[in-house]
Design a protein around this motif. Structure first.
Motif, PDB file in Angstrom:
ATOM      1  N   LEU A  20      -0.366  23.273  34.576  1.00 53.52           N
ATOM      2  CA  LEU A  20      -0.870  24.451  33.199  1.00 53.52           C
ATOM      3  C   LEU A  20      -0.747  23.930  32.172  1.00 53.52           C
ATOM      4  N   ASP A  21      -0.364  22.701  31.572  1.00 54.59           N
ATOM      5  CA  ASP A  21       0.588  22.214  30.721  1.00 54.59           C
ATOM      6  C   ASP A  21      -0.284  20.921  30.628  1.00 54.59           C
ATOM      7  N   ALA A  22      -0.004  20.758  31.857  1.00 56.04           N
ATOM      8  CA  ALA A  22      -1.082  19.135  32.426  1.00 56.04           C
ATOM      9  C   ALA A  22      -3.170  19.509  32.037  1.00 56.04           C
ATOM     10  N   VAL A  23      -3.074  20.586  32.779  1.00 53.37           N
ATOM     11  CA  VAL A  23      -4.246  20.913  32.891  1.00 53.37           C
ATOM     12  C   VAL A  23      -4.983  20.930  30.985  1.00 53.37           C
ATOM     13  N   GLU A  24      -4.181  21.685  30.390  1.00 49.24           N
ATOM     14  CA  GLU A  24      -4.822  21.894  29.178  1.00 49.24           C
ATOM     15  C   GLU A  24      -5.062  20.741  28.262  1.00 49.24           C
ATOM     16  N   ALA A  25      -3.662  19.966  28.195  1.00 48.88           N
ATOM     17  CA  ALA A  25      -3.783  18.161  27.698  1.00 48.88           C
ATOM     18  C   ALA A  25      -4.742  17.290  28.244  1.00 48.88           C
ATOM     19  N   HIS A  32     -12.105  20.710  31.203  1.00 46.54           N
ATOM     20  CA  HIS A  32     -10.285  20.626  31.587  1.00 46.54           C
ATOM     21  C   HIS A  32     -11.108  21.262  33.436  1.00 46.54           C
ATOM     22  N   GLU A  33     -11.807  22.041  33.681  1.00 50.79           N
ATOM     23  CA  GLU A  33     -11.973  22.514  35.179  1.00 50.79           C
ATOM     24  C   GLU A  33     -11.793  21.015  35.682  1.00 50.79           C
ATOM     25  N   HIS A  34     -13.036  20.028  35.533  1.00 54.78           N
ATOM     26  CA  HIS A  34     -13.457  18.900  36.661  1.00 54.78           C
ATOM     27  C   HIS A  34     -12.140  18.524  36.223  1.00 54.78           C
ATOM     28  N   VAL A  35     -10.856  17.965  35.331  1.00 60.25           N
ATOM     29  CA  VAL A  35      -9.567  17.816  35.777  1.00 60.25           C
ATOM     30  C   VAL A  35      -8.941  18.066  37.136  1.00 60.25           C
TER      31      VAL A  35
END
Length: 313
Positions: free
Chosen positions: A109-114, A161-164
């Motif tokens: 989740l941290d990686a998604v937000e970053a 973010h969602e695409h990542v």
């Protein structure tokens, strides 16, 4: 040990849920290492006792802690308990503490937000190769998708973010689906999101869940018309179609699409439909000849009911 503890009572699909080991692993461990000797029902299917379940759970803990199954399988109940108890933390084979599912979810989740795609991929792959496959899908991927969905609803993340997330989760799930062993004589299934449904996560998770239960899965992606799905079913000789319906706001269109698929495939083919859209259209889906499912556990149970024990009883 009480007699009730040695009484064979649990079929393989129930034993799999109780031990968090797939039917394929249960059969392989029994065949290669003689870890337990289950009884048999009238049809020849395996039946496991409470004592079997307890030993299998200990063996799972031992292997998760980094001990080889060939070593652990030869130990007595007491020796196995001592072996598992020696480790304060589950450890990877290299001796490093192994992160639990929750730690992987937080890191991902941290990686998604970053928007850190490499870190997200590394986290997910680390979870996929460290955790049992059921724990990875049910304990990491599903909670991660829910938490990202909550942040989407709160306006805390963007489409970028969602695409990542989509790219990396799809990449790892596709790898996992292809890497799971296919038992000899495994039945065939097709996993796909039907026309109008462009999100692949549900179909990929269904593909992985079916592979975990010993099915040979052909994954077709998303937004595929009924005629093309039917062609794939015929070519593969599939007994099951796993449909993922994420959208909840167009039950009529989903119902129409499923009716077209039902009409185009052989009568003996079972159509399972999962995802939020399946729950929104549960009644018309049943009328169309499909089976709506609530979650991956329900899918696994249904697949084992169709083909108990996967490729072998």
């Amino acid at each position: 040990m009480q007699a009730s503890e040695t009484l064979p009572r649990y079929p393989i699909r129930v034993a799999a849920r109780m031990t968090r080991l797939s039917p394929h692993v249960l059969r392989a461990w029994e065949r290669r290492y003689d870890v337990v000797q289950p009884g048999r029902d009238a049809a020849g299917g395996r039946l496991y006792s409470e004592a079997d379940i307890s030993r299998l759970r200990q063996l799972r803990l031992a292997t998760e802690a980094g001990h080889g199954i060939s070593q652990a399988a030869s130990l007595s109940v007491g020796e196995l308990a001592a072996l598992v108890g020696d480790d304060d933390l589950p450890r990877a084979p290299q001796g490093r503490p192994r992160a639990g599912a929750g730690a992987f979810v937080s890191s991902a989740l941290d990686a998604v937000e970053a928007m850190d795609a490499p870190r997200l991929y590394a986290t997910l792959m680390g979870a996929a190769v460290t955790l049992p496959s059921h724990e990875f899908t049910d304990g990491v991927v599903v909670p991660l998708l829910h938490r990202v969905g909550d942040r989407w609803a709160q306006g805390r993340i963007t489409p970028a973010h969602e695409h990542v997330l989509s790219a990396q989760v799809g990449r790892v799930l596709a790898w996992l689906a292809e890497s799971l062993p296919v038992p000899r004589g495994a039945p065939d299934a097709v996993a796909v999101a039907p026309r109008g449904h462009r999100h692949e996560f549900g179909a990929l998770l269904a593909a992985v869940a079916a592979a975990q239960e010993g099915w040979r899965v052909t994954y077709l992606g998303a937004d595929l018309p009924a005629a093309d799905i039917a062609t794939a079913v015929a070519v593969r000789g599939a007994r099951v179609v796993l449909l993922s319906a994420v959208l909840e706001d167009d039950a009529d269109a989903l119902h129409t699409e499923v009716r077209e698929i039902r009409a185009a495939v052989a009568e003996g083919v079972t159509l399972f439909v999962g995802g939020p859209g399946a729950q929104a259209a549960a009644v018309p889906l049943r009328r169309a000849g499909a089976v709506p499912l609530r979650d991956l556990d329900e899918l696994r149970t249904a697949l084992n009911d169709l083909h108990p024990g996967g490729a072998e009883a």
